[in-house]
Motif scaffolding. Structure first.
Motif, PDB file in Angstrom:
ATOM      1  N   LEU A 297       0.846  -1.185   0.000  1.00 17.39           N
ATOM      2  CA  LEU A 297       0.000   0.000   0.000  1.00 17.39           C
ATOM      3  C   LEU A 297       0.887   1.243   0.000  1.00 17.39           C
ATOM      4  CD1 LEU A 297      -2.798   1.338   0.437  1.00 17.39           C
ATOM      5  CD2 LEU A 297      -2.429   1.035   2.878  1.00 17.39           C
ATOM      6  N   ILE A 298       0.562   2.185  -0.915  1.00 18.63           N
ATOM      7  CA  ILE A 298       1.238   3.483  -0.901  1.00 18.63           C
ATOM      8  C   ILE A 298       0.233   4.483  -0.349  1.00 18.63           C
ATOM      9  CG2 ILE A 298       2.285   5.286  -2.314  1.00 18.63           C
ATOM     10  CD1 ILE A 298       2.985   3.041  -4.311  1.00 18.63           C
ATOM     11  N   LEU A 299       0.648   5.158   0.711  1.00 20.88           N
ATOM     12  CA  LEU A 299      -0.309   5.937   1.467  1.00 20.88           C
ATOM     13  C   LEU A 299       0.199   7.370   1.663  1.00 20.88           C
ATOM     14  CD1 LEU A 299      -2.940   5.578   2.969  1.00 20.88           C
ATOM     15  CD2 LEU A 299      -1.668   4.630   4.890  1.00 20.88           C
ATOM     16  N   ASP A 300      -0.651   8.330   1.324  1.00 15.86           N
ATOM     17  CA  ASP A 300      -0.300   9.733   1.591  1.00 15.86           C
ATOM     18  C   ASP A 300      -0.555  10.001   3.079  1.00 15.86           C
ATOM     19  OD1 ASP A 300       0.347  12.367   1.416  1.00 15.86           O
ATOM     20  OD2 ASP A 300      -1.269  12.930   0.051  1.00 15.86           O
ATOM     21  N   VAL A 301       0.398  10.639   3.725  1.00 14.98           N
ATOM     22  CA  VAL A 301       0.273  10.860   5.171  1.00 14.98           C
ATOM     23  C   VAL A 301      -0.902  11.776   5.491  1.00 14.98           C
ATOM     24  CG1 VAL A 301       1.378  11.824   7.207  1.00 14.98           C
ATOM     25  CG2 VAL A 301       2.705  10.483   5.599  1.00 14.98           C
ATOM     26  N   ARG A 302      -0.993  12.852   4.723  1.00 13.84           N
ATOM     27  CA  ARG A 302      -2.030  13.835   5.044  1.00 13.84           C
ATOM     28  C   ARG A 302      -3.149  13.752   4.027  1.00 13.84           C
ATOM     29  NH1 ARG A 302      -0.126  19.273   7.882  1.00 13.84           N
ATOM     30  NH2 ARG A 302       1.809  18.509   8.798  1.00 13.84           N
TER      31      ARG A 302
ATOM     32  N   ASN B 286      -2.007  -8.378   5.912  1.00 13.19           N
ATOM     33  CA  ASN B 286      -0.575  -8.456   5.647  1.00 13.19           C
ATOM     34  C   ASN B 286      -0.288  -7.542   4.472  1.00 13.19           C
ATOM     35  OD1 ASN B 286       2.054  -9.204   4.966  1.00 13.19           O
ATOM     36  ND2 ASN B 286       1.280 -10.953   3.781  1.00 13.19           N
ATOM     37  N   LEU B 287      -0.158  -6.246   4.767  1.00 17.24           N
ATOM     38  CA  LEU B 287      -0.008  -5.278   3.685  1.00 17.24           C
ATOM     39  C   LEU B 287       1.058  -4.255   4.068  1.00 17.24           C
ATOM     40  CD1 LEU B 287      -1.607  -5.033   1.015  1.00 17.24           C
ATOM     41  CD2 LEU B 287      -3.034  -3.312   2.126  1.00 17.24           C
TER      42      LEU B 287
ATOM     43  N   GLU C  92      -5.578   1.192  11.402  1.00 13.41           N
ATOM     44  CA  GLU C  92      -6.787   0.448  11.039  1.00 13.41           C
ATOM     45  C   GLU C  92      -6.411  -0.863  10.324  1.00 13.41           C
ATOM     46  OE1 GLU C  92     -10.973   0.441  11.052  1.00 13.41           O
ATOM     47  OE2 GLU C  92      -9.616   1.966  11.890  1.00 13.41           O
ATOM     48  N   ILE C  93      -5.428  -0.749   9.407  1.00 16.39           N
ATOM     49  CA  ILE C  93      -4.985  -1.917   8.640  1.00 16.39           C
ATOM     50  C   ILE C  93      -4.349  -2.952   9.563  1.00 16.39           C
ATOM     51  CG2 ILE C  93      -3.284  -2.684   6.927  1.00 16.39           C
ATOM     52  CD1 ILE C  93      -3.816   0.093   5.549  1.00 16.39           C
ATOM     53  N   LYS C  94      -3.553  -2.442  10.530  1.00 17.16           N
ATOM     54  CA  LYS C  94      -2.899  -3.378  11.457  1.00 17.16           C
ATOM     55  C   LYS C  94      -3.933  -4.096  12.316  1.00 17.16           C
ATOM     56  CE  LYS C  94       0.931  -2.323  13.535  1.00 17.16           C
ATOM     57  NZ  LYS C  94       1.792  -1.471  14.381  1.00 17.16           N
ATOM     58  N   ARG C  95      -4.976  -3.350  12.725  1.00 14.77           N
ATOM     59  CA  ARG C  95      -6.034  -3.970  13.541  1.00 14.77           C
ATOM     60  C   ARG C  95      -6.738  -5.096  12.783  1.00 14.77           C
ATOM     61  NH1 ARG C  95      -6.767   0.927  16.034  1.00 14.77           N
ATOM     62  NH2 ARG C  95      -8.097   1.790  14.402  1.00 14.77           N
TER      63      ARG C  95
ATOM     64  N   ASN D 292       6.031  -8.542   1.441  1.00 13.18           N
ATOM     65  CA  ASN D 292       4.690  -9.113   1.421  1.00 13.18           C
ATOM     66  C   ASN D 292       4.739 -10.590   0.999  1.00 13.18           C
ATOM     67  OD1 ASN D 292       2.181  -9.502  -0.820  1.00 13.18           O
ATOM     68  ND2 ASN D 292       1.606  -8.961   1.276  1.00 13.18           N
ATOM     69  N   SER D 293       5.522 -10.892  -0.060  1.00 17.19           N
ATOM     70  CA  SER D 293       5.499 -12.278  -0.530  1.00 17.19           C
ATOM     71  C   SER D 293       6.222 -13.198   0.454  1.00 17.19           C
ATOM     72  CB  SER D 293       6.053 -12.389  -1.954  1.00 17.19           C
ATOM     73  OG  SER D 293       7.397 -12.005  -1.974  1.00 17.19           O
TER      74      SER D 293
END
Lengths: 512, 207
Positions: free
Chosen positions: B52-57, B76-77, B69-72, B123-124
């Protein structure tokens, strides 16, 4: 023009008109020496004494009081000719024909009267003397005037001057009468297009009256700035002109002082406004850097994608075209951001420009949305479609709107995301104003703070200079509008400001 | 590398998302773009494969919150943060939360691509590990109660005789069970078997 007036004037010298100045209460402020002698009082005895109760027979007092009351209460500025006896210290009676003029201060308040009178020897003379009385009245008024009053004939030759003319120009009456008016107004003679007096003199028909500011010359050669009002009088087909000249040098100096201090205030305001913009810009700089990084990042990645595509399909130029257009679009976007920043911090056009306010609001919202906090907020705009273009200093009004939007954003920091709305409304006010309302759904404005709100260095925020609203308020006032808080609005804060549709700016005269 | 892997891009700036997507696709990767965290959270994130590529703001929810949220959700991303702010405390927090990388815009393309590849590798590898554990568990599940008992005792260091005496069965029977267990667990040596048991016990203790 040896006319009846001259004869009247000569006889006036013999008939010794009296003049007295009364204050608003009817007490004597000044009395001519002749009058004192006639009444048998010394000047020091009579000053401050009530004219009517002291010098008029009691049976006449009520009538004469009515005449003065009518002057006091603004019904008239001058009385009709009236006759009343006066009583001397020794009880001797003299019959006078009187005329009274109200004296008012610049705001029109009654401050007293000038009363002139001429003694009537007996009743048989009254009819015959009424013309003399009228002339006496006129001369007294003329001589007491603070303006120089000069009459000329149709060739521009001076026929009469009052005492003030002698004082103002340093000539004796005898040096002026018979001379041409150009002696006093040399510039008006050779002033080219300003030669309005010549035009006036040669105009065939009655040109009415006019007022003009021009340079006159004193006997000693110095220059006087005067305001000249000329009126034409036609008697029995003969044209003559009366000019009233007011020395306005002092007024000019005051005007210049006023203009200079207004200029200084203007400069200070501009300087503060600039500081405020720089402050906004520095607060926004992180956002601006972020905002510029976006298209730069995109350009860089599209370019790399192009390289990869070229490696894969070396002969297929078509594959690159969509990506190249996207690069172009991003470059435009970066340029647009830089332009926006320049409109904020760059040199401002200080002049009024015809502006579409709705358009300005929309552009300012885009500028504000450079800030990520602001981008999280939804804007509801309710624009009046029939809004006339108005003349404003564009950069300053943009700054006002930006300040209000940024305050609204700050006020909604803790508002739930779905309720973050800023509403901007433009209205065409029938009273000749455009009204703009900026509403938020934030914490609102504490009533205790509302009177300090527009003062400099007042801030409820832990950061910020407390200049934004003060400067905005000052900008709007300077544009001839008003800025207020609407306390009726309860869902957050609402700031309302107005801008006149016909600008009434003092600063505007700078542009002429 | 797993061909099913997808690079998910969550950025409110659709132009930036598009350019990242185009660059990655030009190198042969699969991508999907989302322009808000809300939009992204609508898909079943615990089943996603890739990175996942995520913009901080972002306006609706910060990238850091989405990461939590993803960790909860036990997904596995691996997450790559991108930011235009170069906000150091935020970077530190992101790395503490287990982000793979923290890139500051504008970044160099090769750096970005390398970073994505590392994330996909992570990831793999994680997927392989999960699969390996799952298969060990499956083998353990295939054992009979007796075989499982004997495997535990052997892994705990007991020799055949001791196992026989503890279970009151003959050493010969123990030998037969042990051979079948080794076969079912696909263990070539005793050491491999022990390792698998230890891992499985550890898994049990953890989760």
């Amino acid at each position: 023009m040896h006319d009846t007036t001259d004869t009247l004037m000569d006889s006036l010298e013999l008939s010794r008109p009296v003049a007295l100045l009364l204050d608003a209460a009817g007490n004597i402020e000044h009395l001519s020496d002749d009058t004192c002698t006639l009444l048998g009082y010394s000047l020091s005895d009579i000053l401050g004494v009530n004219w009517i109760s002291q010098c008029l027979p009691s049976s006449w007092q009520q009538n004469i009081k009515t005449i003065f009351d009518s002057l006091i209460h603004h019904d008239h500025n001058s009385s009709e000719q009236y006759v009343s006896p006066i009583v001397s210290k020794t009880g001797e009676r003299f019959i006078f024909s009187w005329h009274s003029e109200a004296r008012r201060d610049p705001s029109g308040n009654y401050i007293g009267s000038i009363t002139t009178g001429i003694k009537i020897r007996d009743n048989a003379l009254q009819e015959q003397n009424s013309l003399l009385q009228s002339a006496a009245r006129n001369q007294a008024v003329l001589d007491n005037a603070i303006e120089a009053i000069v009459s000329i004939n149709s060739s521009g030759v001076i026929t009469h001057v009052n005492k003030t003319t002698e004082k103002m120009f340093g000539y004796h009456k005898s040096e002026l009468v018979g001379n041409n008016i150009w002696l006093l107004l040399p510039d008006a003679q050779f002033g080219g297009s300003e030669n309005i007096i010549s035009e006036y003199l040669t105009a065939g028909n009655n040109a009415g009256s006019f007022t003009q500011e021009l340079q006159a010359r004193h006997r000693n050669g110095s220059s006087l700035t005067i305001e000249l009002t000329v009126a034409e009088i036609v008697i029995a087909g003969m044209r003559s002109f009366t000019g009233i000249m007011r020395d306005i040098r002092e007024r000019k100096i005051n005007e210049e002082h006023l203009r200079k201090s207004q200029e200084e205030v203007q400069q200070a305001r501009d300087h503060l406004a600039h500081l405020d913009r720089l402050h906004i810009a520095s607060e926004m700089s992180t956002s601006i850097a972020h905002e510029l990084n976006q298209p730069l990042t995109a350009i860089s990645m599209y370019a790399q994608a192009c390289r990869n595509l070229l490696k894969k399909y070396p002969l297929d130029n078509q594959a690159l075209l969509p990506t190249l257009s996207r690069i172009d679009k991003q470059a435009q976007r970066a340029g647009e951001i830089i332009r926006n920043i320049r409109t904020l911090v760059g040199k401002q056009n200080p002049h009024h420009q015809l502006t579409d306010i709705n358009n300005l609001i929309q552009n300012t919202i885009e500028l504000a949305q450079v800030d990520v906090e602001c981008r999280a907020i939804r804007f509801q705009c309710d624009y009046c479609e029939q809004l006339p273009m108005i003349e404003v200093v564009l950069g300053q009004i943009r700054q006002v709107i930006l300040n209000l939007i940024r305050n609204a954003c700050d006020a909604m920091i803790n508002t739930p995301a779905e309720a973050k709305y800023i509403t901007i409304i433009s209205q065409n006010n029938p009273s000749g104003f455009i009204t703009i309302r900026v509403r938020d759904r934030g914490i609102g404005i504490n009533r205790d703070h509302s009177d300090k709100l527009f003062r400099a260095f007042f801030s409820t925020k832990s950061y910020g200079m407390g200049m934004g609203l003060a400067i905005s308020h000052s900008i709007i006032s300077h544009h001839g509008g008003e800025m207020n808080v609407n306390h009726q609005y309860k869902e957050g804060a609402e700031i309302i400001f107005t801008l006149p549709i016909i600008p009434t700016l003092k600063g505007q005269s700078d542009e002429h | 590398m797993n061909t099913e892997q997808t690079v998910y891009i969550v950025d409110d700036d659709s132009d930036v998302a598009d350019s990242m997507s185009m660059l990655l696709e030009s190198t042969g990767l699969r991508t999907e773009q989302y322009h808000s965290t809300e939009e992204f959270l609508k898909i079943p994130i615990d089943r996603l494969v890739g990175c996942l590529i995520l913009d901080v703001r972002m306006p609706d929810m910060s990238g850091l919150d989405l990461h939590q949220e993803i960790k909860r959700s036990n997904a596995n991303l691996p997450v790559i943060f991108v930011t235009g702010h170069g906000d150091v405390p935020m970077a530190v927090q992101a790395m503490k939360n287990g982000a793979v990388e923290f890139l500051q815009k504008p970044f160099r393309d090769q750096e970005f691509i390398d970073c994505v590849h590392r994330a996909l590798k992570t990831n793999s590898e994680a997927l392989d590990e999960v699969n390996r554990r799952r298969s060990i568990q499956a083998r353990i599940d295939s054992l009979t109660k007796r075989e499982y008992e004997i495997m535990r005792l052997i892994a705990a260091g007991n020799i055949t005789k001791a196992v026989a005496s503890k279970l009151s069965i003959s050493p010969r029977t123990v030998e037969i069970h042990r051979a079948r267990t080794m076969e079912k667990m696909q263990a070539k040596t005793l050491a491999q078997l022990v390792q698998m048991v230890v891992e499985a016990e550890h898994q049990e203790a953890v989760g």
